[in-house]
Design a protein around this motif. Structure first.
Motif, PDB file in Angstrom:
ATOM      1  N   ALA A 190       0.838  -1.200   0.000  1.00  0.00           N
ATOM      2  CA  ALA A 190       0.000   0.000   0.000  1.00  0.00           C
ATOM      3  C   ALA A 190       0.875   1.253   0.000  1.00  0.00           C
ATOM      4  O   ALA A 190       0.603   2.222  -0.716  1.00  0.00           O
ATOM      5  N   PHE A 191       1.939   1.227   0.797  1.00  0.00           N
ATOM      6  CA  PHE A 191       2.843   2.378   0.838  1.00  0.00           C
ATOM      7  C   PHE A 191       3.738   2.439  -0.394  1.00  0.00           C
ATOM      8  O   PHE A 191       4.154   3.527  -0.804  1.00  0.00           O
ATOM      9  N   TYR A 192       4.008   1.298  -0.986  1.00  0.00           N
ATOM     10  CA  TYR A 192       4.884   1.254  -2.156  1.00  0.00           C
ATOM     11  C   TYR A 192       4.164   1.652  -3.438  1.00  0.00           C
ATOM     12  O   TYR A 192       4.762   2.253  -4.335  1.00  0.00           O
ATOM     13  N   VAL A 193       2.868   1.338  -3.523  1.00  0.00           N
ATOM     14  CA  VAL A 193       2.105   1.583  -4.752  1.00  0.00           C
ATOM     15  C   VAL A 193       1.136   2.747  -4.604  1.00  0.00           C
ATOM     16  O   VAL A 193       1.135   3.689  -5.412  1.00  0.00           O
ATOM     17  N   ILE A 194       0.293   2.706  -3.574  1.00  0.00           N
ATOM     18  CA  ILE A 194      -0.779   3.688  -3.438  1.00  0.00           C
ATOM     19  C   ILE A 194      -0.264   5.065  -3.026  1.00  0.00           C
ATOM     20  O   ILE A 194      -0.641   6.081  -3.624  1.00  0.00           O
ATOM     21  N   VAL A 195       0.594   5.101  -2.017  1.00  0.00           N
ATOM     22  CA  VAL A 195       1.095   6.391  -1.529  1.00  0.00           C
ATOM     23  C   VAL A 195       1.847   7.168  -2.614  1.00  0.00           C
ATOM     24  O   VAL A 195       1.575   8.353  -2.820  1.00  0.00           O
ATOM     25  N   PRO A 196       2.787   6.555  -3.353  1.00  0.00           N
ATOM     26  CA  PRO A 196       3.467   7.314  -4.413  1.00  0.00           C
ATOM     27  C   PRO A 196       2.521   7.765  -5.531  1.00  0.00           C
ATOM     28  O   PRO A 196       2.760   8.781  -6.183  1.00  0.00           O
ATOM     29  N   THR A 197       1.457   7.005  -5.751  1.00  0.00           N
ATOM     30  CA  THR A 197       0.524   7.336  -6.830  1.00  0.00           C
ATOM     31  C   THR A 197      -0.374   8.509  -6.471  1.00  0.00           C
ATOM     32  O   THR A 197      -0.634   9.389  -7.305  1.00  0.00           O
ATOM     33  N   TYR A 198      -0.823   8.557  -5.213  1.00  0.00           N
ATOM     34  CA  TYR A 198      -1.828   9.548  -4.838  1.00  0.00           C
ATOM     35  C   TYR A 198      -1.369  10.571  -3.801  1.00  0.00           C
ATOM     36  O   TYR A 198      -2.034  11.584  -3.606  1.00  0.00           O
ATOM     37  N   VAL A 199      -0.256  10.320  -3.128  1.00  0.00           N
ATOM     38  CA  VAL A 199       0.135  11.226  -2.044  1.00  0.00           C
ATOM     39  C   VAL A 199       1.501  11.857  -2.301  1.00  0.00           C
ATOM     40  O   VAL A 199       1.593  13.026  -2.645  1.00  0.00           O
ATOM     41  N   VAL A 200       2.574  11.079  -2.118  1.00  0.00           N
ATOM     42  CA  VAL A 200       3.925  11.611  -2.278  1.00  0.00           C
ATOM     43  C   VAL A 200       4.849  10.490  -2.731  1.00  0.00           C
ATOM     44  O   VAL A 200       4.636   9.324  -2.394  1.00  0.00           O
ATOM     45  N   GLN A 201       5.879  10.853  -3.479  1.00  0.00           N
ATOM     46  CA  GLN A 201       6.823   9.863  -3.970  1.00  0.00           C
ATOM     47  C   GLN A 201       7.742   9.385  -2.843  1.00  0.00           C
ATOM     48  O   GLN A 201       8.374  10.194  -2.168  1.00  0.00           O
ATOM     49  N   ILE A 202       7.783   8.076  -2.626  1.00  0.00           N
ATOM     50  CA  ILE A 202       8.719   7.488  -1.669  1.00  0.00           C
ATOM     51  C   ILE A 202       9.347   6.259  -2.311  1.00  0.00           C
ATOM     52  O   ILE A 202       8.743   5.619  -3.174  1.00  0.00           O
ATOM     53  N   ASP A 203      10.562   5.934  -1.888  1.00  0.00           N
ATOM     54  CA  ASP A 203      11.250   4.795  -2.477  1.00  0.00           C
ATOM     55  C   ASP A 203      10.873   3.502  -1.754  1.00  0.00           C
ATOM     56  O   ASP A 203      10.142   3.502  -0.757  1.00  0.00           O
ATOM     57  N   GLY A 204      11.384   2.387  -2.258  1.00  0.00           N
ATOM     58  CA  GLY A 204      11.043   1.090  -1.696  1.00  0.00           C
ATOM     59  C   GLY A 204      11.506   0.916  -0.268  1.00  0.00           C
ATOM     60  O   GLY A 204      10.803   0.326   0.561  1.00  0.00           O
ATOM     61  N   PHE A 205      12.691   1.438   0.041  1.00  0.00           N
ATOM     62  CA  PHE A 205      13.203   1.322   1.401  1.00  0.00           C
ATOM     63  C   PHE A 205      12.282   2.033   2.385  1.00  0.00           C
ATOM     64  O   PHE A 205      11.947   1.499   3.445  1.00  0.00           O
ATOM     65  N   THR A 206      11.874   3.238   2.036  1.00  0.00           N
ATOM     66  CA  THR A 206      10.988   4.011   2.913  1.00  0.00           C
ATOM     67  C   THR A 206       9.639   3.335   3.062  1.00  0.00           C
ATOM     68  O   THR A 206       9.110   3.213   4.175  1.00  0.00           O
ATOM     69  N   ALA A 207       9.082   2.876   1.935  1.00  0.00           N
ATOM     70  CA  ALA A 207       7.782   2.202   1.981  1.00  0.00           C
ATOM     71  C   ALA A 207       7.839   0.943   2.837  1.00  0.00           C
ATOM     72  O   ALA A 207       6.949   0.684   3.654  1.00  0.00           O
ATOM     73  N   GLY A 208       8.905   0.166   2.663  1.00  0.00           N
ATOM     74  CA  GLY A 208       9.042  -1.067   3.433  1.00  0.00           C
ATOM     75  C   GLY A 208       9.230  -0.808   4.912  1.00  0.00           C
ATOM     76  O   GLY A 208       8.658  -1.506   5.755  1.00  0.00           O
ATOM     77  N   THR A 209      10.012   0.214   5.234  1.00  0.00           N
ATOM     78  CA  THR A 209      10.261   0.535   6.642  1.00  0.00           C
ATOM     79  C   THR A 209       9.004   1.052   7.321  1.00  0.00           C
ATOM     80  O   THR A 209       8.717   0.692   8.471  1.00  0.00           O
ATOM     81  N   ILE A 210       8.239   1.881   6.626  1.00  0.00           N
ATOM     82  CA  ILE A 210       6.978   2.380   7.196  1.00  0.00           C
ATOM     83  C   ILE A 210       5.999   1.235   7.411  1.00  0.00           C
ATOM     84  O   ILE A 210       5.358   1.135   8.461  1.00  0.00           O
ATOM     85  N   GLY A 211       5.879   0.371   6.401  1.00  0.00           N
ATOM     86  CA  GLY A 211       4.981  -0.775   6.531  1.00  0.00           C
ATOM     87  C   GLY A 211       5.382  -1.667   7.693  1.00  0.00           C
ATOM     88  O   GLY A 211       4.528  -2.113   8.471  1.00  0.00           O
ATOM     89  N   LEU A 212       6.669  -1.914   7.833  1.00  0.00           N
ATOM     90  CA  LEU A 212       7.184  -2.747   8.929  1.00  0.00           C
ATOM     91  C   LEU A 212       6.910  -2.094  10.279  1.00  0.00           C
ATOM     92  O   LEU A 212       6.537  -2.774  11.250  1.00  0.00           O
ATOM     93  N   THR A 213       7.065  -0.784  10.340  1.00  0.00           N
ATOM     94  CA  THR A 213       6.828  -0.048  11.588  1.00  0.00           C
ATOM     95  C   THR A 213       5.377  -0.126  12.017  1.00  0.00           C
ATOM     96  O   THR A 213       5.065  -0.439  13.171  1.00  0.00           O
TER      97      THR A 213
END
Length: 214
Positions: free
Chosen positions: A70-93
């Motif tokens: 969700a953070f890797y696909v949806i957030v960059p598409t509709y909110v703000v651009q983030i890389d895979g590391f950031t998306a994975g770390t947020i999801g893990l958190t």
């Protein structure tokens, strides 16, 4: 396995660094968020407790991969651009915080009710009693389950491999695809994960003994 380690040491070390970084960030973040929602769950304000319970139940029952994607696909598409590391770390958190919230909540509720009542009777506010009396006792109780959650967090960090997070598993996958030596590659990756988790496991045992946790 040793040939894989020798020939790809810099790549694996780079992946290990990303894994360690993601784990540390997620560990601190999930502990803070989880503790916050644990306190919300036991709040005397009903609407606050409901929000805390909804967060924990929803997040705990959604797979980690779904949250991460969700953070890797949806957030960059509709909110703000983030890389895979950031998306994975947020999801893990976020995923880990729900389990930590339940662990901390259970620890707080296991402290005798009389502790809070006694603190309030001598003039402490609810917050003062929680911070100075109840919470320190609860932390000692939850050290063993929290240790398990932290170890699971490190292992779950392999989710970054699915979102190009440059972690240890991601680098291992690249090495396996280029060398066609899948068995030895993942054996080496497993060994490196073990190097990360074993010290944490022993440290948590040390804390249990130090604080006389049953």
């Amino acid at each position: 396995m040793f040939t894989i380690l020798a020939n790809n040491w810099s790549t694996l070390l780079s992946g290990l660094g990303y894994t360690l970084m993601a784990s540390l960030i997620a560990l601190v973040g999930s502990l803070v968020i989880g503790t916050l929602f644990a306190l919300m769950e036991i709040s005397t304000y009903r609407w606050v407790a409901i929000i805390g319970r909804i967060y924990v139940e929803v997040v705990r029952n959604i797979p980690l991969l779904v949250i991460t994607m969700a953070f890797y696909v949806i957030v960059p598409t509709y909110v703000v651009q983030i890389d895979g590391f950031t998306a994975g770390t947020i999801g893990l958190t976020i995923y880990t915080s729900a389990f930590i919230a339940e662990t901390v909540r259970a620890g707080i509720e296991s402290v005798a009710v009389g502790q809070m009542e006694g603190a309030r009777s001598v003039g402490m506010t609810y917050t003062q009693a929680m911070v100075n009396i109840v919470f320190p006792q609860a932390i000692k109780i939850v050290i063993p389950p929290l240790g398990n959650q932290f170890i699971n967090l490190v292992k779950n960090s392999s989710i970054l491999a699915f979102v190009a997070g440059f972690d240890l598993m991601y680098q291992g996958k690249i090495i396996a695809n280029t060398t066609f030596n899948t068995f030895d590659t993942y054996l080496a990756v497993g060994l490196l994960y073990l190097i990360l988790t074993m010290p944490l496991s022993y440290y948590m045992r040390h804390l249990e003994k130090k604080w006389n946790v049953a």
